[in-house]
Design a protein around this motif. Structure first.
Motif, PDB file in Angstrom:
ATOM      1  N   ALA A 176       5.878   7.892  -8.347  1.00  0.00           N
ATOM      2  CA  ALA A 176       6.449   8.442  -7.110  1.00  0.00           C
ATOM      3  C   ALA A 176       5.600   8.015  -5.924  1.00  0.00           C
ATOM      4  O   ALA A 176       4.374   7.937  -6.017  1.00  0.00           O
ATOM      5  N   SER A 177       6.246   7.775  -4.797  1.00  0.00           N
ATOM      6  CA  SER A 177       5.510   7.316  -3.612  1.00  0.00           C
ATOM      7  C   SER A 177       5.056   8.465  -2.734  1.00  0.00           C
ATOM      8  O   SER A 177       4.251   8.261  -1.835  1.00  0.00           O
ATOM      9  N   LYS A 200       0.538   5.647  -0.213  1.00  0.00           N
ATOM     10  CA  LYS A 200      -0.830   5.641   0.283  1.00  0.00           C
ATOM     11  C   LYS A 200      -1.382   7.056   0.198  1.00  0.00           C
ATOM     12  O   LYS A 200      -0.622   8.034   0.192  1.00  0.00           O
ATOM     13  N   LEU A 201      -2.687   7.152   0.142  1.00  0.00           N
ATOM     14  CA  LEU A 201      -3.332   8.450   0.017  1.00  0.00           C
ATOM     15  C   LEU A 201      -3.751   8.932   1.406  1.00  0.00           C
ATOM     16  O   LEU A 201      -4.455   8.221   2.134  1.00  0.00           O
ATOM     17  N   SER A 225      -3.170   1.789  -1.236  1.00  0.00           N
ATOM     18  CA  SER A 225      -1.822   1.285  -1.058  1.00  0.00           C
ATOM     19  C   SER A 225      -1.252   0.992  -2.441  1.00  0.00           C
ATOM     20  O   SER A 225      -1.997   0.811  -3.408  1.00  0.00           O
ATOM     21  N   LEU A 226       0.074   0.999  -2.554  1.00  0.00           N
ATOM     22  CA  LEU A 226       0.742   0.678  -3.826  1.00  0.00           C
ATOM     23  C   LEU A 226       0.270   1.597  -4.952  1.00  0.00           C
ATOM     24  O   LEU A 226       0.122   1.180  -6.097  1.00  0.00           O
ATOM     25  N   VAL A 504      -5.803  -3.824   2.042  1.00  0.00           N
ATOM     26  CA  VAL A 504      -6.512  -2.625   1.577  1.00  0.00           C
ATOM     27  C   VAL A 504      -7.507  -3.045   0.510  1.00  0.00           C
ATOM     28  O   VAL A 504      -7.100  -3.544  -0.545  1.00  0.00           O
ATOM     29  N   PRO A 505      -8.807  -2.882   0.746  1.00  0.00           N
ATOM     30  CA  PRO A 505      -9.367  -2.404   2.010  1.00  0.00           C
ATOM     31  C   PRO A 505      -9.163  -3.420   3.128  1.00  0.00           C
ATOM     32  O   PRO A 505      -9.035  -4.618   2.877  1.00  0.00           O
ATOM     33  N   ASN A 506      -9.129  -2.911   4.339  1.00  0.00           N
ATOM     34  CA  ASN A 506      -8.829  -3.745   5.498  1.00  0.00           C
ATOM     35  C   ASN A 506     -10.062  -4.549   5.890  1.00  0.00           C
ATOM     36  O   ASN A 506     -11.073  -3.992   6.308  1.00  0.00           O
TER      37      ASN A 506
END
Length: 1267
Positions: A176-177, A200-201, A225-226, A504-506
């Protein structure tokens, strides 16, 4: 192992069971039936284990081995996850023979039950052969399955919890997103919440704020992400007061919460898996978590264990289970060459297909199928789904429909296409609002379906993941495809989605915006103040000092003191008018602010805000050599420090929020004001003027840098009747930049400085200046086990930047067109990041090297950083200055003080920066830089570029006297005249330079007299034309140069340069080419006993040319003079600068102005019409006007112009005469005897009478009219 498995087996003795390390049974290892990239060897560890390293061998005593492989892992034997390292799917190097063991320690341990090895490359002499061993340790954790209904509510032992420190950890996996992982809140508005939002958290914390309720305390941070990939992810939240470490899958973000409070106030409980039942209504509308969690701990309590032991209420769960339910999705992973073909119904009048996809690419082909008479394409175009239906039965009829937007965001999106004979319908993500319907007057006849990415050429290949593919309303059996029972595929990874979020990480620093495609990312640095592939390098200089030495002048500039460091750029005011450069930071307190109001304690608190953050102010002061801030307290019955022994009524708060009880002009620990230090207070019993309880003021400078700036002033004695106070806190002013001039001199080949290990794992920049006379030497070096970084001078014209991060040696070199060992300063800038490496020399020569698409990216160093040598070898001889690494300036000077062979500082700055001293200014060496000495120039300012000029009113004159010295021989070097104590002398050469602007004529601009009859005069005649008069003796009349063709009294600035060497006179006007003249043979060549320089008007004794006095001296020059310089003597500058000791006097009103040197506001005369544009090298006296005509001047035009000018001049003269007649005041004076100043009729006479140098009398009497 409990079980080994493989994709295929070559023959009986080659099975997976023989693939254990060092085993020789069977055929000595595993070999598959086919040698291609679809083969795999799988190991089942029985239960989940923590795997830390892996070792491989080839097949025993054979030519079969694997040279490169990938590692996949899974808990269930499905939904495989590739091992990633340094942001990419990692390819491990394998074996080069059949017997040696190659071991790889995993950069991060993995927790899994199944391990699968995918051979990528193998022996050229044989085939795939493999023996393997997996190493690690046992792993155990309690798992809880959340079905979307149940919520774990952990009740506190106390009703209300006031928590200063938190440690929360858990692991989760889900498809689930969205969903809440944990939530806790209090009645006062505090809360902590962790939830999934669009995969995303999101962590939200609010500790509260004392301003405007709790809204200012809200802090939110996003990570990951993802995360809906159905793999385990680890989360750790550590909080101490307002400092938070938020870690997701080994990536940690450090941040500080907003607000002012340190405690997290929670009521009753904290919940996991969803919102608690006691949550406020405003917290509703958020989905519960669906998936699995394990290892939930809260401040030392094992929540999952408590649930399993039934110590926590779980009644909200319909069916509580302690194992994860398996998902039924079967994802596919497509790369640029992937191909999948699926069968469908043929000769059907309905086309129906749906699928889910996720990708980063904005374009790509999703589906391509042939109709009985045409084709259908479904693809992504610029982030939206497009459908093209092309039917050839109706003359190539083409129908296009599209829906959705931004679908290349990495999220799962569903596409559903349904086409009938007369209608086509496209729906995105099941949203009816996105459905697009269109009428298609064509006949649909399907011819089977296939998904492919290599045709047609017009569409880009799809790169991403797909799942839940339905063809003709039937779910495609992808397991059957994998087993080869239906369909075909090529280069498709089955049961795996290996999409990577490269943002991510950016890696984009300083708020750079990251965007990505399938295999790369890019950073947009617009508006950040930084540049480069990862927005790492600041586009601004580090200080006002650096701007000054780039030739800039005073003004407002952006600076970035720590370069690539965390402190962002900001605006400051740079004052460069003095030798030292001042940086000014203003605050919001108005001067003379009245102090009114008070708190409960009777104190008035004035808060000061600066136009930048505290960190930015600290960065300025950290590098400054000196800082000051002016404070003033004007009082009326309002005591200040309550001296001599009372408790202070007023104090100020500085850096670190410390209170200070001293005032401007005093110092730390001394409870006094400036008058108390200087012992000149109004009442000597007190140490502050205001403490005498009278109407006074205490003002002074605060100069203790570690206490500045002033952030708050608390005033305490303003509540009495009649009390009044006004406060002034000036701007913070700092000068100097210790970082910019921080230097060390390396005097021996073995000398070096050492510093702690350089920390620049994924992003590093190094910048410095160097100067040397040597042709080689290592600037700096830092080593690791295998990694290293080095900058060196490899040859007289070559600088090299080399490093190794595990992918092999990389070396960048730049070559200068001129030698670098010229003992002048040169600047080196090097940068390495995950995208590229850059080396730049002197801002011109540059090399850029892209990073490899896959490989190691982390620079791991362990040794000390050596500056000036390579571990003490190949030492650098010369100076290194302003060495900055990742925004931190290394203190070379301090380390050099205790290091043999290295000296702090470096001399010789003028060799590199001397050209900045303009207009004859002399470069002066300083310990930490240089300065420009403008004494011998008519200019001022840090670079001798600021014009010094003045506005002359009628009657104003400047007089500069040479000191008498009898019998002085002829001076052939004009520089021998001292600018401070000029003496009378005989000149055979001189140079006069000045600028002027005026609208009045006639006048004398400059007159240089002597004790003989020699003189030099520059005058404006009545018609505004310029005349230069030379009288050196030997002639009955002075040698004159008349410029009859131009009116110089036109209000425009003009520049004059007159130089003479014996008989040759050189004259240049404005921008025109210089013209040469020759003094007659009868003329003397020596300017005897130069005595005085007059500007604006002449009041001289002795023999004076009567023509000058009668025609040009009255009423005097009105206008502007600038840049006046005679043989390195600047009389006007000496008159305007009080700090210059010189024999100069001023009469009348002289106002400083550079209007005489302003830019032209009219177009200059073309060279073709320029009366100076001629061959005048042999000009003789008098000036030959016919020669001008022969050079092309139109005499008719000149006559007409002259007539018009005469008419206008006559009218103006008439008007002036009438005005003077109406407002005249007639006065006269005779100067044939000395009189007192009281009897002088004008200021001119008063100056003459009071000047003892006037011992002779002027021969004629004059009359003047004054208006």
């Amino acid at each position: 192992y409990q079980e080994h498995d493989s994709s295929s087996v070559y023959s009986g003795g080659y099975g997976a069971g023989y693939a254990k390390l060092n085993r020789r049974g069977g055929a000595g290892g595993w070999s598959p039936g086919d040698t291609d990239r679809y083969q795999w060897l799988q190991v089942d560890l029985g239960t989940r284990k923590q795997v830390t390293f892996i070792a491989t061998q080839g097949r025993y005593s054979s030519s079969d081995w694997t040279t490169q492989y990938r590692l996949l892992y899974s808990d269930t034997g499905k939904n495989w996850r590739p091992y990633r390292q340094d942001g990419d799917i990692w390819a491990f190097s394998g074996n080069s023979n059949s017997e040696s063991v190659v071991r790889h320690d995993l950069q991060h341990a993995i927790i899994t039950r199944y391990v699968r090895i995918i051979p990528l490359e193998w022996s050229e002499e044989g085939r795939i052969g493999l023996r393997v061993e997996v190493y690690g340790c046992s792993y155990w954790a309690d798992v809880i399955n959340f079905e979307g209904q149940g919520v774990i509510s952990y009740r506190f032992k106390m009703k209300k919890m006031k928590i200063l420190k938190d440690v929360i950890s858990l692991k989760f996996k889900t498809t689930a997103s969205n969903g809440v992982l944990l939530h806790g809140e209090g009645q006062q508005g505090d809360y902590i919440s962790l939830e999934l939002k669009r995969s995303k958290l999101l962590l939200m914390i609010n500790l509260g704020s004392n301003q405007y309720g709790s809204i200012l305390g809200h802090t939110s941070v996003t990570s990951g992400s993802l995360l809906d990939d159905d793999h385990w992810h680890s989360v750790i939240i550590e909080r101490y007061r307002r400092n938070v470490n938020f870690t997701l899958d080994r990536h940690t973000q450090h941040f500080r919460t907003n607000g002012e409070f340190d405690h997290l106030d929670l009521d009753y409980e904290i919940s996991f898996g969803g919102m608690p039942f006691s949550a406020k209504p405003s917290s509703g509308g958020r989905e519960n978590f669906v998936g699995c969690m394990e290892g939930i701990t809260y401040n030392g309590d094992n929540i999952t264990n408590l649930v399993k032991r039934k110590k926590i209420d779980t009644s909200s769960f319909r069916n509580l289970t302690f194992s994860c339910s398996e998902t039924h999705s079967f994802p596919l992973f497509f790369n640029a060459t992937s191909f999948l073909r699926l069968p469908g119904l043929s000769d059907s009048d309905t086309l129906s297909v749906s699928l889910s996809f996720r990708t980063w690419n904005p374009s790509g082909l999703l589906l391509y199928t042939a109709l009985a008479d045409g084709v259908v394409e479904v693809g992504l175009t610029e982030g939206k789904v497009t459908v093209y239906i092309n039917v050839t039965q109706k003359k190539n009829m083409r129908i296009d429909i599209s829906s959705g937007s931004g679908l290349n965001d990495g999220q799962w999106h569903n596409v559903y296409l349904h086409a009938l004979e007369n209608c086509a319908m496209l729906t995105i993500d099941g949203d009816e609002a996105s459905t697009v319907r269109t009428v298609i007057p064509i006949q649909i006849r399907t011819g089977g379906y296939f998904l492919r990415t290599n045709t047609p050429p017009a569409q880009r290949s799809f790169q991403g993941c797909m799942q839940l593919i339905h063809v003709d309303d039937q779910l495609a059996d992808l397991v059957a495809v994998e087993q080869g029972n239906m369909g075909t595929f090529e280069n498709v990874s089955l049961d795996m989605c290996a999409i990577i979020d490269r943002c991510v990480p950016n890696h984009c620093e300083h708020r750079g915006r990251c965007s990505q495609t399938w295999d790369s990312f890019s950073c947009s640095c617009n508006g950040t103040g930084y540049t480069g592939a990862t927005c790492h390098t600041s586009v601004y200089e580090q200080s006002c000092e650096e701007y000054k030495h780039l030739g800039k002048t005073s003004g407002t500039y952006w600076i970035d003191p720590d370069g690539s460091g965390p402190v962002g750029p900001f605006k400051v005011n740079c004052n460069m008018t003095e030798d030292k450069v001042w940086t000014t930071v203003r605050n919001n307190l108005s001067p003379q602010t009245s102090v009114t109001g008070s708190d409960l304690e009777g104190k008035a608190v004035l808060q000061l805000n600066y136009n930048m953050s505290t960190e930015q102010v600290t960065a300025i002061m950290g590098s400054a050599e000196y800082c000051e801030q002016h404070v003033a307290y004007a009082c009326r019955m309002s005591r200040l420090l309550n001296t001599p022994e009372g408790s202070p009524f007023t104090w100020w708060v500085g850096r670190a929020n410390e209170r200070h009880f001293y005032w401007g002009g005093s110092g730390p620990g001394i409870q006094k004001c400036a008058c108390g230090i200087e012992r000149n207070c109004t009442d000597p019993k007190y140490y502050c003027n205001c403490d005498a309880d009278q109407t006074r003021e205490d003002a002074g400078l605060l100069v203790y840098k570690d206490h500045l700036p002033v952030s708050q002033v608390v005033v305490g004695d303003t509540n009495r009747a009649g009390s009044e106070a006004k406060l002034t806190v000036g701007p913070l002013r700092c000068q100097g930049d210790g970082n910019y001039w921080n230097a060390a001199s390396f005097n021996t080949p073995g000398s070096y400085l050492h510093f702690p290990t350089f920390q620049g794992e994924t992003s590093a920049d190094i910048s410095f200046y160097f100067k040397t006379s040597s042709s080689y030497g290592v600037f700096l070096e830092n080593l690791g086990n295998a990694d290293f970084i080095r900058l060196e001078l490899k040859a007289a014209t070559v600088v090299s930047f080399s490093f190794d991060v595990g992918n092999g040696l990389v070396e960048l070199s730049v070559r200068s067109s001129t030698p670098l060992n010229d003992d002048q300063w040169h600047r080196v800038v090097a940068e390495r990041n995950v995208k590229e490496a850059v080396l730049q020399l002197d801002g011109h020569y540059k090399e850029v090297r892209p990073a490899p698409p896959q490989g190691h990216t982390r620079l791991e160093l362990y040794s000390q950083l050596y500056v000036g040598a390579s571990g003490g070898q190949r030492g650098f001889l010369g100076c290194i200055r302003a060495l900055k690494m990742n925004g931190v300036t290394l203190d070379l000077e301090e380390r050099a003080k205790v290091t043999p062979g290295v000296k702090p500082g470096c001399s010789g700055h003028c060799t590199s920066y001397g050209q900045h001293c303009r207009n004859g200014g002399q470069c002066m060496e300083k310990y930490n830089g240089y300065s420009c000495d403008c004494t011998l120039t008519a200019y001022d300012g840090p670079f001798c570029t600021e014009d010094v000029g003045g506005y002359f009113e009628s009657g104003t004159l400047v007089r500069y006297d040479f000191l008498p010295e009898r019998g002085l021989p002829a001076i052939r070097d004009v520089k021998s005249l001292s600018p401070l104590l000029p003496t009378e002398g005989n000149l055979t050469q001189e140079e006069l330079v000045f600028s002027f602007s005026t609208s009045n004529a006639p006048s004398i601009l400059v007159y240089i007299s002597s004790r003989t009859q020699d003189y030099l005069a520059v005058v404006l005649r009545h018609n505004g034309t310029l005349q230069i008069r030379y009288s050196l003796g030997g002639l009955r009349e002075p040698f004159t140069i008349d410029l009859d063709q131009r009116n110089m009294a036109n209000g425009q600035p003009h520049h004059i340069n007159i130089s003479r060497q014996e008989r040759n006179v050189r004259l240049q006007l404005d921008h025109y080419p210089p013209v040469s003249y020759t003094l007659p043979d009868d003329s003397d060549t020596q300017f005897n006993l130069v005595k005085t320089i007059f500007l604006g008007k002449v009041f001289e004794t002795g023999q004076i040319d009567p023509v000058l006095i009668e025609k040009y001296n009255t009423p005097g020059f009105v206008g502007c003079l600038s840049r006046v310089n005679f043989n390195n003597i600047a009389p006007l500058k000496a008159a305007l600068r009080s700090g210059i000791v010189a024999p100069v006097t001023t009469q009348g009103i002289l106002v400083e102005s550079n209007c005489g040197a302003s830019p032209l506001t009219i177009s200059p005369m073309a060279a073709a019409n320029d009366p100076w544009h001629m061959d005048s090298a042999g000009a003789v006296f008098p000036f030959n006007e016919e020669r001008v005509s022969r050079d092309g001047v139109d005499q008719n035009s000149a006559v007409i112009g002259g007539i018009i000018a005469v008419v206008i001049f006559t009218i103006l003269c008439t008007l002036v005469f009438l005005i003077r007649h109406m407002f005249r005041h007639k006065g006269s004076y005779h100067t044939n005897e000395a009189k007192g100043a009281e009897s002088a009729d004008c200021a001119d006479a008063a100056i003459i009478v009071n000047d003892p140098a006037f011992t002779e009398t002027i021969d004629e009497s004059k009359k003047e009219w004054f208006i």
